[in-house]
Design a protein around this motif. Sequence first.
Motif, PDB file in Angstrom:
ATOM      1  N   GLU A  41     -13.824  30.428  -5.157  1.00 40.55           N
ATOM      2  CA  GLU A  41     -13.628  30.483  -3.459  1.00 40.55           C
ATOM      3  C   GLU A  41     -15.376  30.545  -2.827  1.00 40.55           C
ATOM      4  N   ASN A  45     -15.873  27.300  -0.536  1.00 38.34           N
ATOM      5  CA  ASN A  45     -16.427  27.467   0.871  1.00 38.34           C
ATOM      6  C   ASN A  45     -17.770  27.033   1.164  1.00 38.34           C
ATOM      7  N   THR A  46     -18.555  27.158   0.127  1.00 34.06           N
ATOM      8  CA  THR A  46     -19.861  26.572   0.404  1.00 34.06           C
ATOM      9  C   THR A  46     -19.783  24.866   0.573  1.00 34.06           C
ATOM     10  N   VAL A  48     -17.360  23.348   1.705  1.00 36.51           N
ATOM     11  CA  VAL A  48     -16.912  22.921   2.944  1.00 36.51           C
ATOM     12  C   VAL A  48     -17.865  23.292   4.366  1.00 36.51           C
ATOM     13  N   VAL A  49     -18.656  24.180   4.021  1.00 35.43           N
ATOM     14  CA  VAL A  49     -19.641  24.266   5.082  1.00 35.43           C
ATOM     15  C   VAL A  49     -20.811  23.287   4.954  1.00 35.43           C
ATOM     16  N   THR A  58     -10.240  28.022   3.521  1.00 32.75           N
ATOM     17  CA  THR A  58     -10.533  29.084   2.410  1.00 32.75           C
ATOM     18  C   THR A  58     -11.503  29.944   3.018  1.00 32.75           C
ATOM     19  N   PRO A  59     -11.271  31.252   3.275  1.00 36.61           N
ATOM     20  CA  PRO A  59     -12.347  31.889   3.849  1.00 36.61           C
ATOM     21  C   PRO A  59     -13.421  32.385   2.801  1.00 36.61           C
ATOM     22  N   LEU A  60     -14.807  32.630   3.149  1.00 38.42           N
ATOM     23  CA  LEU A  60     -15.777  32.974   2.099  1.00 38.42           C
ATOM     24  C   LEU A  60     -15.410  34.743   1.920  1.00 38.42           C
ATOM     25  N   SER A  64     -16.187  35.978   5.753  1.00 40.84           N
ATOM     26  CA  SER A  64     -15.288  35.597   6.818  1.00 40.84           C
ATOM     27  C   SER A  64     -13.908  36.226   7.055  1.00 40.84           C
ATOM     28  N   SER A  69      -7.138  37.842   2.323  1.00 35.87           N
ATOM     29  CA  SER A  69      -8.192  37.339   1.339  1.00 35.87           C
ATOM     30  C   SER A  69      -9.199  38.585   0.869  1.00 35.87           C
TER      31      SER A  69
END
Length: 93
Positions: A41, A45-46, A48-49, A58-60, A64, A69
């Motif tokens: 996860e 997320n990294t 995507v950022v 997908t939240p961190l 996030s 989640s």
Amino acid sequence: AFGVLAAWGVILLGCFATAASAVEPFRRLVAAGLGVLFASEVLLNTAVVTGLRPVTGTPLPLVSQGGSSLVATCLGLGILQSLRMWPGFDLGK
């Protein structure tokens, strides 16, 4: 940003240290599986950022906004804490 990733690094090291110190195979697999889940996860997320992957939603974990989640992450961390607190507890009895 580096502080958040460093904090997740410490959490992931704790996950895998719990897995390495577990006596029973079930505990080892649960701790390692949760560590891999959290790591995937965070890495997703990294990516995507930083723009390496398209936006997936997908939240961190723990950072996030994401209600379900956050609940799942807290449950996983609670399970890991339980495994860490009682390493010699026999599940078979």
